[in-house]
Design an enzyme around this catalytic site. Sequence first.
Site, short mmCIF file in Angstrom:
data_model
loop_
_atom_site.label_atom_id
_atom_site.label_comp_id
_atom_site.label_asym_id
_atom_site.label_seq_id
_atom_site.Cartn_x
_atom_site.Cartn_y
_atom_site.Cartn_z
N VAL A 1 14.66 -55.64 -6.00
CA VAL A 1 15.64 -54.58 -6.24
C VAL A 1 16.99 -54.98 -5.64
O VAL A 1 17.10 -55.23 -4.44
CB VAL A 1 15.18 -53.25 -5.64
CG1 VAL A 1 16.29 -52.19 -5.75
CG2 VAL A 1 13.92 -52.75 -6.35
N ILE B 1 7.00 -55.22 -5.44
CA ILE B 1 8.43 -54.91 -5.40
C ILE B 1 8.99 -55.25 -4.03
O ILE B 1 8.39 -54.96 -3.00
CB ILE B 1 8.68 -53.41 -5.70
CG1 ILE B 1 8.33 -53.11 -7.16
CG2 ILE B 1 10.13 -53.03 -5.42
CD1 ILE B 1 8.46 -51.67 -7.54
N LYS B 2 10.15 -55.89 -4.05
CA LYS B 2 10.90 -56.15 -2.82
C LYS B 2 12.12 -55.26 -2.82
O LYS B 2 12.88 -55.23 -3.78
CB LYS B 2 11.32 -57.63 -2.77
CG LYS B 2 12.23 -57.97 -1.60
CD LYS B 2 12.61 -59.45 -1.63
CE LYS B 2 13.66 -59.80 -0.59
NZ LYS B 2 14.03 -61.24 -0.61
N THR B 3 12.28 -54.49 -1.76
CA THR B 3 13.42 -53.58 -1.68
C THR B 3 13.83 -53.44 -0.22
O THR B 3 13.35 -54.17 0.64
CB THR B 3 13.09 -52.22 -2.31
OG1 THR B 3 14.28 -51.45 -2.43
CG2 THR B 3 12.08 -51.44 -1.49
#
Length: 292
Positions: free
Chosen positions: A176, A204-206
């Site tokens: 993200v 997901i990387k955020t």
Amino acid sequence: MADQDGQKIAKNYEVGVAFASQGSFYVKGANNLDWGMKKHLSNIFDPKSGNTVMFAFDHGYFMGSTAGLERLDLVIPKLMPGVDCLMGTRGALRTCVPAENRKAIALRVSSGSSMLNEDLSHEIISVDVEDAIRMNADCMAVQTFIGADGQLSSIDNLSRTINAGLRYSIPTLGVVAVGKNMERTDRFFKLATRIVSEMGCQIIKTYFCDNFEQIVAACPVPIVVAGGKKLPESEALTLAYRSMQGGARGLDMGRNIFQSEHSAQMVQAIRKIVHEGFTDKEAWQFFQEAIQ
């Protein structure tokens, strides 16, 4: 298209209630995936803790020689004992990572403009899935800009990578990225992580933010928290601890590791938080003792 008028603001996240479709496989949202996908995910996420320590060194694809990563061939081997997954470009992986290593590989497959360009959101897919297979990648990482000029093409990049990954049982890591006109708030990250997960990403990387536990609850796949800008070591360990307490399944730190004067000790302190349940204070004490 759904009518946007009269929409209610979501608020019932039931934080603390376990994910309802966990099944027998320990990685969130992955129970219905095929064996090959699960095998790659088990390479990334430790089967005992369910968590991962990723080391991001893909900065050079748009920043060039980043401070602390001038000599990848010297930096990466020194830090490898403390990490579970190496996140880099194919050029860096092929030239500077020993092939005999047993670490998981997160292969950066998107690329775009350099730091000389103000708008970084117009990326392309620069690595095809056949090369990801040749490199035995455990996931393909795609930068995904929400709220930026390049949002549509970014989502197209993500979709095409997910489709290719599903054909060959390789997970996709949606990274993200915050558009320059978007605030780094829980409202934005709830929107971005949900969009990326519903596109079909397996990870997901955020970023960490207020009400992070609500973001985790609303996201049906594991979230790995980005380290972001360089912080003092004690603050970076607090970020790591708060992220894990908020429900993250790992950390993907770069600058907070390789720009530390004691990078090898720093990655081990982060590992204590991620896999052994250390508090930030306990990890800070470990770090201080380790550098003596």
